[in-house]
Structures are given as structure tokens and as C-alpha cells.
Design an enzyme around this catalytic site. Structure first.
Site, PDB file in Angstrom:
ATOM      1  N   SER A 152       0.994  -1.120  -0.005  1.00 32.90           N
ATOM      2  CA  SER A 152       0.046   0.163  -0.021  1.00 32.90           C
ATOM      3  C   SER A 152       0.919   1.203   0.164  1.00 32.90           C
ATOM      4  CB  SER A 152      -0.871   0.130   1.298  1.00 32.90           C
ATOM      5  OG  SER A 152      -1.456   1.222   1.589  1.00 32.90           O
ATOM      6  N   TYR A 165      -2.474  -1.047  10.141  1.00 29.64           N
ATOM      7  CA  TYR A 165      -2.687  -1.244   8.763  1.00 29.64           C
ATOM      8  C   TYR A 165      -1.480  -1.042   8.166  1.00 29.64           C
ATOM      9  CZ  TYR A 165      -4.041  -1.223   3.548  1.00 29.64           C
ATOM     10  OH  TYR A 165      -4.054  -1.630   2.350  1.00 29.64           O
TER      11      TYR A 165
HETATM   12  P1  NAP Z   1     -11.624  -6.283  -0.386  1.00 34.37           P
HETATM   13  O1  NAP Z   1     -12.428  -5.978  -1.400  1.00 34.37           O
HETATM   14  O2  NAP Z   1     -11.743  -5.947   1.215  1.00 34.37           O
HETATM   15  O3  NAP Z   1     -10.927  -7.738  -0.475  1.00 34.37           O
HETATM   16  C1  NAP Z   1     -10.247  -8.225   0.338  1.00 34.37           C
HETATM   17  C2  NAP Z   1     -10.309  -9.744   0.316  1.00 34.37           C
HETATM   18  O4  NAP Z   1      -9.363 -10.424   1.332  1.00 34.37           O
HETATM   19  C3  NAP Z   1     -11.566 -10.403   0.325  1.00 34.37           C
HETATM   20  O5  NAP Z   1     -11.780 -11.121  -0.458  1.00 34.37           O
HETATM   21  C4  NAP Z   1     -11.672 -11.058   1.730  1.00 34.37           C
HETATM   22  O6  NAP Z   1     -12.637 -11.874   2.107  1.00 34.37           O
HETATM   23  C5  NAP Z   1     -10.399 -11.401   2.092  1.00 34.37           C
HETATM   24  N1  NAP Z   1      -9.954 -11.656   3.278  1.00 34.37           N
HETATM   25  C6  NAP Z   1      -9.939 -10.825   4.387  1.00 34.37           C
HETATM   26  N2  NAP Z   1      -9.767 -11.093   5.549  1.00 34.37           N
HETATM   27  C7  NAP Z   1      -9.489 -12.325   5.101  1.00 34.37           C
HETATM   28  C8  NAP Z   1      -9.249 -13.776   5.949  1.00 34.37           C
HETATM   29  N3  NAP Z   1      -9.245 -13.745   7.220  1.00 34.37           N
HETATM   30  N4  NAP Z   1      -9.201 -14.897   5.215  1.00 34.37           N
HETATM   31  C9  NAP Z   1      -9.270 -15.098   4.294  1.00 34.37           C
HETATM   32  N5  NAP Z   1      -9.409 -13.938   3.093  1.00 34.37           N
HETATM   33  C10 NAP Z   1      -9.673 -12.911   3.726  1.00 34.37           C
HETATM   34  O7  NAP Z   1      -9.875  -5.279  -0.443  1.00 34.37           O
HETATM   35  P2  NAP Z   1      -9.184  -4.995  -1.657  1.00 34.37           P
HETATM   36  O8  NAP Z   1      -9.293  -3.475  -1.826  1.00 34.37           O
HETATM   37  O9  NAP Z   1      -9.675  -5.644  -2.848  1.00 34.37           O
HETATM   38  O10 NAP Z   1      -7.856  -5.262  -1.228  1.00 34.37           O
HETATM   39  C11 NAP Z   1      -7.091  -6.278  -1.751  1.00 34.37           C
HETATM   40  C12 NAP Z   1      -5.712  -6.062  -1.320  1.00 34.37           C
HETATM   41  O11 NAP Z   1      -5.361  -4.724  -1.781  1.00 34.37           O
HETATM   42  C13 NAP Z   1      -5.551  -6.031   0.332  1.00 34.37           C
HETATM   43  O12 NAP Z   1      -4.179  -6.490   0.678  1.00 34.37           O
HETATM   44  C14 NAP Z   1      -5.280  -4.402   0.289  1.00 34.37           C
HETATM   45  O13 NAP Z   1      -4.680  -4.104   1.573  1.00 34.37           O
HETATM   46  C15 NAP Z   1      -4.592  -3.934  -0.833  1.00 34.37           C
HETATM   47  N6  NAP Z   1      -4.775  -2.568  -1.156  1.00 34.37           N
HETATM   48  C16 NAP Z   1      -5.983  -2.355  -1.529  1.00 34.37           C
HETATM   49  C17 NAP Z   1      -6.196  -0.780  -1.951  1.00 34.37           C
HETATM   50  C18 NAP Z   1      -7.511  -0.254  -2.483  1.00 34.37           C
HETATM   51  O14 NAP Z   1      -7.542   1.208  -2.814  1.00 34.37           O
HETATM   52  N7  NAP Z   1      -8.754  -1.106  -2.639  1.00 34.37           N
HETATM   53  C19 NAP Z   1      -5.034   0.175  -1.756  1.00 34.37           C
HETATM   54  C20 NAP Z   1      -3.828  -0.323  -1.406  1.00 34.37           C
HETATM   55  C21 NAP Z   1      -3.746  -1.731  -1.084  1.00 34.37           C
HETATM   56  P3  NAP Z   1     -14.171 -11.687   2.188  1.00 34.37           P
HETATM   57  O15 NAP Z   1     -14.546 -11.189   0.739  1.00 34.37           O
HETATM   58  O16 NAP Z   1     -14.805 -13.137   2.560  1.00 34.37           O
HETATM   59  O17 NAP Z   1     -14.133 -10.617   3.019  1.00 34.37           O
END
Ligand code: NAP
Length: 246
Positions: A152, A165
Site C-alpha cells: 500500500s 494497517y
Molecule cells: P476487499 O475488497 O476488502 O477484499 C479483500 C479480500 O481479502 C476479500 O476477498 C476478503 O474476503 C479477503 N480476506 C480478508 N480477511 C480474510 C481472512 N481472514 N481470510 C481469508 N481471506 C480474507 O479489499 P481490496 O481492496 O480488494 O484489497 C486487496 C488487497 O489490496 C489488500 O491486501 C489491500 O490491503 C490492498 N490494497 C487495496 C487498496 C484499495 O484501494 N482497494 C489500496 C492499497 C492496498 P471476504 O470477501 O470473505 O471478506
């Protein structure tokens, strides 16, 4: 830089995607399958994984597999068993996208609760570490193995109130660099992606007031996700790369 890969760049590859049920992980699984990979969908909500599975199957891409696993409670043994299952079913593993993660609570540093700290560190750091350790012998057997972590902007530049985080993403980048250096004389490449603000549920919970229509979608940032898994990205190692460079 434009990240481009051939339409069949991932043909014959087996790739594990964590957090494959939603957001960026969901799209990465579909995009990897579209480029020829057999994807293993790991996540905690089976219904969401099944919906990704159905979408991949309906599109006629290679048949995926599902691993339901809650990284909050999983132990080292779960990851060792999972590795055995992957080896038995697919005979190999070429790549893992460590994408699953949780935001936790954004709060002033002095108000971070120990339990909330432990939960975010468990999922974002320790579970990712244990899974990587268990998978390493299998990935090292691949001719062209890839380990891709997810960081991130707050994973290399701390920001007020991003608390656990941010700390967990610094740790993720550290883990990536240590492993990349250790494996630098092998065929396994280890990198991280900083997705940048992307239209997902996690982003919406961090920035509830913003207009999500102004954000890139998971599909928009896929070129880098594909590049780091594909033969085209074989010379990149030890980098954290922005999917949305300024
Ligand atoms: P998201 O839509 O919240 O998706 C996160 C995924 O991780 C979901 O499928 C969730 O499962 C899964 N997850 C969470 N806790 C878990 C657990 N205990 N065991 C197994 N799976 C678990 O988030 P996203 O935005 O796509 O983020 C994906 C990655 O990108 C993350 O590492 C995040 O930190 C990083 N990131 C995102 C952004 C952004 O702007 N979106 C920016 C920087 C970094 P469920 O669907 O079952 O909840």
C-alpha cells in the site's frame, strides 16, 4: 511503463490467489484464468468464491479450484496440508498472489487496541508469512516461480491514523525484500504491488465520503498483476511497484 503480456501468457500455469472472492483478488483470479492459468481461489467466504468459480467456468477458462480458509484462525499445519493438496491435485504451483488483507480500524496511535492490532497483523503478516513458508518448496520446483505480495502507499510511507494497517504493510514489504534477496539466485521472483486507490469495499470503508466513480477499478490495474506473473516479468525481483504511478 506499459505492462503488456501475451493473451496466452499464463497457459499451463497454476496460480494461487488469496482473497479471491472480492475486490482486486476476484479480478486478478479472473484475469489470470483469462490468460490461461488454472487458478486456485482461496478465501473465507465460500459463496463469493463459488461465484468467481462460476464466472471463470462460464467464460470457458481453465477449470479453477476453491480453497475455503480463514486466515485469521489458520495454523501452520493448515498451510502445510493445503500445500500437499495443491501438489497432489495439480502437481505444481507456479505463482501465489498474496492479496487477502484487512484494513482494521483507523484510529490515533494511542487508541489502537491490542486485539485489533493482533487481528490485522495475524491476517496481513503472520498468515501470509506462514503460507509463504509452507508453499516455498513447491514454488521452488516451478521453472519460473512467482510470489507477489500486496502492499500500500502506507506500506513505505507512514501516515497519521493508518495505525496497524500501515505497520502491517511495512512488514509485508520487509518480508518481500528479505525473501527476494534470499531467492535472488533462483528461478523464483518475489515482488509486491501497491494497487493505489482502487474501487473496492476496503477502499470504501477507508474513505466513506469519496466518490468511488473517480477511482480506478480492479480491472484497470490488472496489467501489472499479469506482468509480474507472466514470462514478460521474469527479470523483476525485490520491487514494490505502483499499479497507478503518479
Ligand atoms: P476487499 O475488497 O476488502 O477484499 C479483500 C479480500 O481479502 C476479500 O476477498 C476478503 O474476503 C479477503 N480476506 C480478508 N480477511 C480474510 C481472512 N481472514 N481470510 C481469508 N481471506 C480474507 O479489499 P481490496 O481492496 O480488494 O484489497 C486487496 C488487497 O489490496 C489488500 O491486501 C489491500 O490491503 C490492498 N490494497 C487495496 C487498496 C484499495 O484501494 N482497494 C489500496 C492499497 C492496498 P471476504 O470477501 O470473505 O471478506
Amino acid at each position: 511503463m506499459e505492462y503488456q503480456v501475451a493473451a496466452d501468457a499464463l497457459n499451463g500455469k497454476v496460480i494461487l490467489v488469496t482473497g479471491a472472492g472480492d475486490g482486486i483478488g476476484r479480478q486478478a483470479a479472473i484475469s489470470y484464468a483469462q490468460h490461461g492459468a488454472t487458478v486456485i481461489l482461496l478465501g473465507r467466504t465460500v459463496k463469493k468464491l463459488e461465484s468467481v468459480y462460476d464466472e471463470i467456468e462460464a467464460a470457458g477458462y481453465p477449470q479453477p479450484a476453491i480453497i475455503p480458509l480463514d486466515m485469521m484462525g489458520a495454523t501452520r499445519q493448515h498451510y502445510l496440508d493445503m500445500t500437499d493438496t495443491i501438489e497432489q491435485q495439480f502437481g505444481k504451483l507456479d505463482g501465489v498472489l498474496h492479496n487477502a488483507g484487512m484494513l482494521g480500524v483507523l484510529s490515533p496511535f494511542d487508541q489502537i487496541e491490542e486485539k485489533a492490532f493482533d487481528e490485522v497483523m495475524q491476517v496481513n503478516v503472520k498468515a501470509t508469512f506462514l503460507m509463504t513458508q509452507a508453499l516455498m518448496p513447491l514454488i521452488q520446483k516451478s521453472e519460473d516461480g512467482r510470489i507477489v505480495f500486496t502492499s500500500s502507499t502506507v506500506g513505505h510511507s507512514g501516515r497519521a491514523f493508518w495505525g496497524t494497517y500501515a505497520i502491517s504493510k511495512f512488514a509485508t514489504e520487509g518480508m518481500m525484500q528479505v525473501l527476494a534477496d534470499e531467492l535472488s539466485n533462483t528461478t523464483v521472483k518475489v515482488n509486491a504491488i501497491n494497487p493505489g486507490g482502487t474501487r473496492t469495499k476496503m477502499r470504501a470503508s477507508a474513505f466513506p465520503a469519496e466518490d468511488a466513480n473517480n477511482l480506478k477499478t480492479p480491472l484497470d490495474i490488472m496489467p501489472l498483476y499479469l506482468y509480474l506473473m507472466a514470462p514478460e516479468g521474469k527479470d523483476v525481483n525485490g520491487q514494490c511497484i505502483d499499479a497507478q504511478p503518479k
